[in-house]
Motif scaffolding. Sequence first.
Motif, mmCIF file in Angstrom:
data_model
loop_
_atom_site.group_PDB
_atom_site.id
_atom_site.type_symbol
_atom_site.label_atom_id
_atom_site.label_comp_id
_atom_site.label_asym_id
_atom_site.label_seq_id
_atom_site.Cartn_x
_atom_site.Cartn_y
_atom_site.Cartn_z
ATOM 1 N N ARG A 7 56.421 66.073 49.685
ATOM 2 C CA ARG A 7 56.514 67.373 50.344
ATOM 3 C C ARG A 7 57.194 67.218 51.692
ATOM 4 N N PRO A 8 57.929 68.227 52.117
ATOM 5 C CA PRO A 8 58.599 68.143 53.415
ATOM 6 C C PRO A 8 57.605 68.239 54.558
ATOM 7 N N ARG A 9 57.848 67.464 55.587
ATOM 8 C CA ARG A 9 57.038 67.509 56.800
ATOM 9 C C ARG A 9 57.967 67.598 57.996
ATOM 10 N N VAL A 10 57.528 68.314 59.005
ATOM 11 C CA VAL A 10 58.238 68.373 60.279
ATOM 12 C C VAL A 10 57.221 68.130 61.387
ATOM 13 N N VAL A 11 57.503 67.158 62.251
ATOM 14 C CA VAL A 11 56.663 66.892 63.411
ATOM 15 C C VAL A 11 57.553 66.943 64.647
ATOM 16 N N VAL A 12 56.966 67.238 65.777
ATOM 17 C CA VAL A 12 57.737 67.361 67.013
ATOM 18 C C VAL A 12 57.513 66.118 67.861
ATOM 19 N N VAL A 13 58.609 65.454 68.211
ATOM 20 C CA VAL A 13 58.561 64.238 69.017
ATOM 21 C C VAL A 13 59.376 64.469 70.278
ATOM 22 N N ASP A 14 58.709 64.482 71.407
ATOM 23 C CA ASP A 14 59.396 64.718 72.689
ATOM 24 C C ASP A 14 60.261 65.966 72.635
ATOM 25 N N GLY A 15 59.741 67.013 72.021
ATOM 26 C CA GLY A 15 60.443 68.283 71.958
ATOM 27 C C GLY A 15 61.472 68.398 70.858
ATOM 28 N N VAL A 16 61.644 67.340 70.055
ATOM 29 C CA VAL A 16 62.635 67.340 68.980
ATOM 30 C C VAL A 16 61.920 67.400 67.630
ATOM 31 N N ASP A 70 64.141 61.607 57.751
ATOM 32 C CA ASP A 70 65.498 62.004 58.098
ATOM 33 C C ASP A 70 65.816 61.297 59.409
ATOM 34 N N ARG A 71 66.810 60.434 59.382
ATOM 35 C CA ARG A 71 67.121 59.677 60.589
ATOM 36 C C ARG A 71 67.400 60.608 61.765
ATOM 37 N N PRO A 72 67.138 60.139 63.001
ATOM 38 C CA PRO A 72 67.458 60.951 64.173
ATOM 39 C C PRO A 72 68.894 61.463 64.125
ATOM 40 N N GLY A 73 69.039 62.774 64.262
ATOM 41 C CA GLY A 73 70.346 63.408 64.136
ATOM 42 C C GLY A 73 70.587 64.021 62.781
ATOM 43 N N TYR A 74 69.671 63.797 61.851
ATOM 44 C CA TYR A 74 69.728 64.388 60.519
ATOM 45 C C TYR A 74 68.552 65.345 60.338
ATOM 46 N N VAL A 91 64.790 54.465 67.776
ATOM 47 C CA VAL A 91 63.629 53.732 67.281
ATOM 48 C C VAL A 91 62.331 54.408 67.726
ATOM 49 N N GLY A 92 62.269 54.779 68.987
ATOM 50 C CA GLY A 92 61.065 55.432 69.491
ATOM 51 C C GLY A 92 60.773 56.733 68.772
ATOM 52 N N ALA A 93 61.826 57.529 68.538
ATOM 53 C CA ALA A 93 61.635 58.806 67.843
ATOM 54 C C ALA A 93 61.166 58.592 66.415
ATOM 55 N N LEU A 95 59.555 55.938 65.080
ATOM 56 C CA LEU A 95 58.187 55.415 65.015
ATOM 57 C C LEU A 95 57.164 56.469 65.432
ATOM 58 N N ASP A 96 57.496 57.273 66.426
ATOM 59 C CA ASP A 96 56.590 58.357 66.820
ATOM 60 C C ASP A 96 56.446 59.374 65.693
ATOM 61 N N ALA A 97 57.526 59.635 64.983
ATOM 62 C CA ALA A 97 57.455 60.568 63.855
ATOM 63 C C ALA A 97 56.522 60.030 62.772
ATOM 64 N N VAL A 98 56.626 58.735 62.483
ATOM 65 C CA VAL A 98 55.727 58.120 61.498
ATOM 66 C C VAL A 98 54.274 58.257 61.949
ATOM 67 N N ASP A 99 54.021 57.962 63.224
ATOM 68 C CA ASP A 99 52.656 58.077 63.740
ATOM 69 C C ASP A 99 52.116 59.495 63.585
ATOM 70 N N LYS A 100 52.949 60.481 63.873
ATOM 71 C CA LYS A 100 52.484 61.871 63.791
ATOM 72 C C LYS A 100 52.298 62.313 62.350
ATOM 73 N N ILE A 101 53.139 61.843 61.464
ATOM 74 C CA ILE A 101 52.989 62.186 60.042
ATOM 75 C C ILE A 101 51.686 61.611 59.497
ATOM 76 N N LEU A 102 51.399 60.370 59.856
ATOM 77 C CA LEU A 102 50.172 59.740 59.374
ATOM 78 C C LEU A 102 48.942 60.243 60.117
ATOM 79 N N ALA A 103 49.138 60.696 61.341
ATOM 80 C CA ALA A 103 48.079 61.346 62.128
ATOM 81 C C ALA A 103 46.779 60.541 62.146
#
Length: 293
Positions: A7-16, A70-74, A91-93, A95-103
């Motif tokens: 399923r699609p997921r969207v998380v916000v990392v540093d406003g992105v 989706d890689r940063p910029g995609y 890299v930071g974006a 890894l932070d996205a992975v952390d937020k997805i796994l919550a």
Amino acid sequence: MSVPAPRPRVVVVDGVPMSALVAQVPDPRAVIVAVHGGATSSAYFDCPGHPELSLLRTAAAHGITAIALDRPGYGTSAVYAGEFADAGRRVGAALDAVDKILAGGDRGAGLLVLGHSAGCELALRMAITAPDVIGAELAGTGLRYSAAAKSIVGEATITSRPAGLRDLLWQPTELYPDEVLTGALSAPGVAYEAEVTANWAPRDFPHIAAQVRVPVQFSVAEHERVWESTPQELASIAAMFTGSPSVRVNEVADGGHNLSVGLSAGAYHRTVLSFVEECAAAGAHGTTEMEAS
């Protein structure tokens, strides 16, 4: 066990907003984080029209959570692509996205990072940065372009795809389902990839490989046309991982450059899952070496 559909997921990392396709299971053995190549998206790891070829679905069926970023910029971060010229920011974006997805959810033995083609740059950087990575799987990359690829790749830009590039990436066509040969997986590229492509093989790949401290599986397609894949070349690639406890070269029969959407993807993904299990077992027993094949 019921297998969750990606399923699609969207998380916000540093406003992105960062997007992904996720197949998450309870009590996973481990978590695969898959990173797509250039001019495609996370859909690459959920082969359209062929669930049996989907890395995400296959992993979930084996009790492993899988996240295709989706890689940063995609994906949803496309409008912010200009912010990701710096590798550390990417890299930071990610890894932070992975952390937020796994919550905070269970990661099992840890993360297995998987990179395809241009995505190997980000995947390997993640492998040397994240504290809980248990292994790295790489496919569709190398140290030297094939003779056929040298001029073609050098002419490619964000807005221009030179004649011959499609054949380089998608031949022989009989190795792929019709659904993936129609452009259904295509996505706009991003500007920073020009720098990544220029420096990956001569500078970044050897430099990053020497810093990897986890087991590595390097998969090469039988019909790889972009990169040199002679036995000597593969030995040179394996030798770069001087700090890795083990490096395995996995040659995939009946595969083309795009291994995860080919008709042999099921067999390829089974080798990936086997590698994950070995990495997880090695971590659980506190061992540092795995038998090479």
